[in-house]
Motif scaffolding. Structure first.
Motif, PDB file in Angstrom:
ATOM      1  N   GLN A 125      45.270 -15.605  20.432  1.00  0.00           N
ATOM      2  CA  GLN A 125      44.288 -16.456  20.311  1.00  0.00           C
ATOM      3  C   GLN A 125      44.700 -17.691  19.149  1.00  0.00           C
ATOM      4  O   GLN A 125      45.990 -17.591  18.536  1.00  0.00           O
ATOM      5  CB  GLN A 125      43.199 -15.632  19.472  1.00  0.00           C
ATOM      6  CG  GLN A 125      42.498 -14.664  20.068  1.00  0.00           C
ATOM      7  CD  GLN A 125      41.265 -13.949  19.228  1.00  0.00           C
ATOM      8  OE1 GLN A 125      41.228 -14.203  18.183  1.00  0.00           O
ATOM      9  NE2 GLN A 125      40.621 -13.019  19.859  1.00  0.00           N
ATOM     10  N   PRO A 126      44.230 -18.740  19.506  1.00  0.00           N
ATOM     11  CA  PRO A 126      44.551 -19.899  18.689  1.00  0.00           C
ATOM     12  C   PRO A 126      44.510 -19.761  17.313  1.00  0.00           C
ATOM     13  O   PRO A 126      43.844 -19.147  16.727  1.00  0.00           O
ATOM     14  CB  PRO A 126      43.579 -20.925  19.044  1.00  0.00           C
ATOM     15  CG  PRO A 126      42.901 -20.660  20.463  1.00  0.00           C
ATOM     16  CD  PRO A 126      42.845 -19.154  20.296  1.00  0.00           C
ATOM     17  N   GLY A 127      45.891 -20.034  16.693  1.00  0.00           N
ATOM     18  CA  GLY A 127      46.214 -19.658  15.234  1.00  0.00           C
ATOM     19  C   GLY A 127      46.343 -18.335  14.755  1.00  0.00           C
ATOM     20  O   GLY A 127      46.567 -18.009  13.756  1.00  0.00           O
ATOM     21  N   ALA A 128      46.359 -17.259  15.732  1.00  0.00           N
ATOM     22  CA  ALA A 128      46.879 -16.005  15.607  1.00  0.00           C
ATOM     23  C   ALA A 128      48.084 -15.889  15.001  1.00  0.00           C
ATOM     24  O   ALA A 128      49.112 -16.788  15.342  1.00  0.00           O
ATOM     25  CB  ALA A 128      46.804 -15.231  16.748  1.00  0.00           C
ATOM     26  N   LYS A 129      48.517 -15.160  13.924  1.00  0.00           N
ATOM     27  CA  LYS A 129      49.611 -15.030  13.219  1.00  0.00           C
ATOM     28  C   LYS A 129      50.158 -13.465  13.122  1.00  0.00           C
ATOM     29  O   LYS A 129      49.366 -12.595  13.149  1.00  0.00           O
ATOM     30  CB  LYS A 129      49.497 -15.655  11.865  1.00  0.00           C
ATOM     31  CG  LYS A 129      49.140 -16.945  11.767  1.00  0.00           C
ATOM     32  CD  LYS A 129      49.091 -17.674  10.476  1.00  0.00           C
ATOM     33  CE  LYS A 129      48.780 -18.990  10.150  1.00  0.00           C
ATOM     34  NZ  LYS A 129      48.643 -19.519   8.783  1.00  0.00           N
TER      35      LYS A 129
END
Length: 330
Positions: A125-129
């Protein structure tokens, strides 16, 4: 006669799991908290069984005993255990902050193999870390003090990830898969994990999962620089360590391949669809599928539009006991 072997995936429920494997691959799941699919495994608690063909229903361990080097390979069959474990992980919540021991520590303290692994990011997902090692300069004393204060995140190196990236996870590296990430995980045949911190969460019975801080502090390599990430750059070898190799191939129409007799290969489709042809027989390759290619397979042909990972063991696995005494899951 051996052929490309597809196995029935084994679903594993996890506190951080969900329904992503159903949503992504259309698989039927037994619960809505599935965190792991063990694609190819040969362990006492979870053993793969062939999904189709003349060997349908046969267990992987049984096949290893029957076929020996023809299945495993000349340099792998001298061991007494299947050396690799292949999974797909679906993290709908962050995993525990954890570390894996190396072979020497695991043999002495657990009677098991250590755990080196690698993640291929299937989707994020966007921004997943992810947590990928410690911040530069963090010492063991800093780490212990932060843990006691409840401020461990100040010590952790976090990295935003994207699909297609590859992250090796050697023993001794503090790490955690973050929320909203799905990975293919190739690893040694061990599920030995030491949890350091589990975000103060509890299970459905109100119980916290056990931590293993004392052992973790013995195996964390403070000062270890994370060895990734990197991207596939054309076809060929991506990663090679003491235990396994990982390669990537993109097929656009047709590719003729020859299986090495030295060791088997675990093939996973990470994008697209196609087929594998062997001795006039075609086998479907769908996104998310995995196959074991026996060492004696010889020449085969890949057809379609797809991207593939190829994992192979580099050394046999010798365990003192048939039953592995592993610790816990992520």
């Amino acid at each position: 006669m051996l052929y490309p072997l597809r196995f029935q995936p084994i679903c594993q429920e996890r506190i951080w799991g969900g329904t992503g494997l159903r949503d992504e691959f259309g698989r039927q799941l037994p619960t809505d908290k599935i965190g792991e699919s063990w694609e190819i495994t040969c362990r006492a608690e979870a053993e793969s069984r062939v999904a189709s063909g003349p060997l349908k229903g046969r267990a992987l361990g049984e096949l290893c005993n029957i076929f020996g080097a023809a299945l495993l390979g000349e340099k792998i069959a001298v061991g007494n255990s299947f050396p690799l474990l292949l999974k797909i992980l679906d993290a709908q919540d962050i995993l525990s902050v954890q570390v894996h021991p190396d072979d020497q520590f695991a043999a002495v303290h657990e009677g098991a193999a250590g755990k080196s692994e690698v993640w291929y990011i299937l989707k994020a997902q966007p921004g997943a870390k992810i947590i990928y090692g410690l911040r530069p300069g963090i010492t063991q004393q800093d780490f212990i003090a932060a843990l006691k204060r409840g401020q461990l995140t100040a010590c952790l190196h976090q990295v935003a990830v994207k699909a297609g990236e590859i992250y090796p996870i050697p023993p001794g590296l503090v790490h955690a898969l973050g929320k909203g990430i799905m990975v293919v995980e190739l690893q040694q045949n061990s599920d030995l994990t030491y949890r350091v911190f589990d975000w103060n969460r509890v299970d459905q019975h109100g119980k916290a999962r056990p931590l293993h801080v004392e052992k973790a502090l013995q195996v964390i390599e403070f000062g270890l620089v994370p060895p990734g990430p990197f991207h596939p750059d054309g076809n060929g070898l991506l990663l090679e360590n003491e235990h396994f190799s990982l390669a990537y191939h993109r097929v656009t129409t047709e590719k003729i391949m020859t299986q090495s007799p030295a060791a088997f290969t675990l093939l996973t489709v990470v994008a697209g669809t196609g087929e594998i042809w062997h001795q006039g027989q075609g086998y479907s390759l769908q996104y998310g599928d995995s196959y074991l290619l026996p060492a004696s397979l010889g020449q085969y042909v890949l057809r379609g539009e797809m991207e593939l990972l190829f994992g192979s063991p580099n050394k046999p696995l010798h365990l003192a006991k048939a039953g592995q005494r592993d610790a816990v899951f992520g």
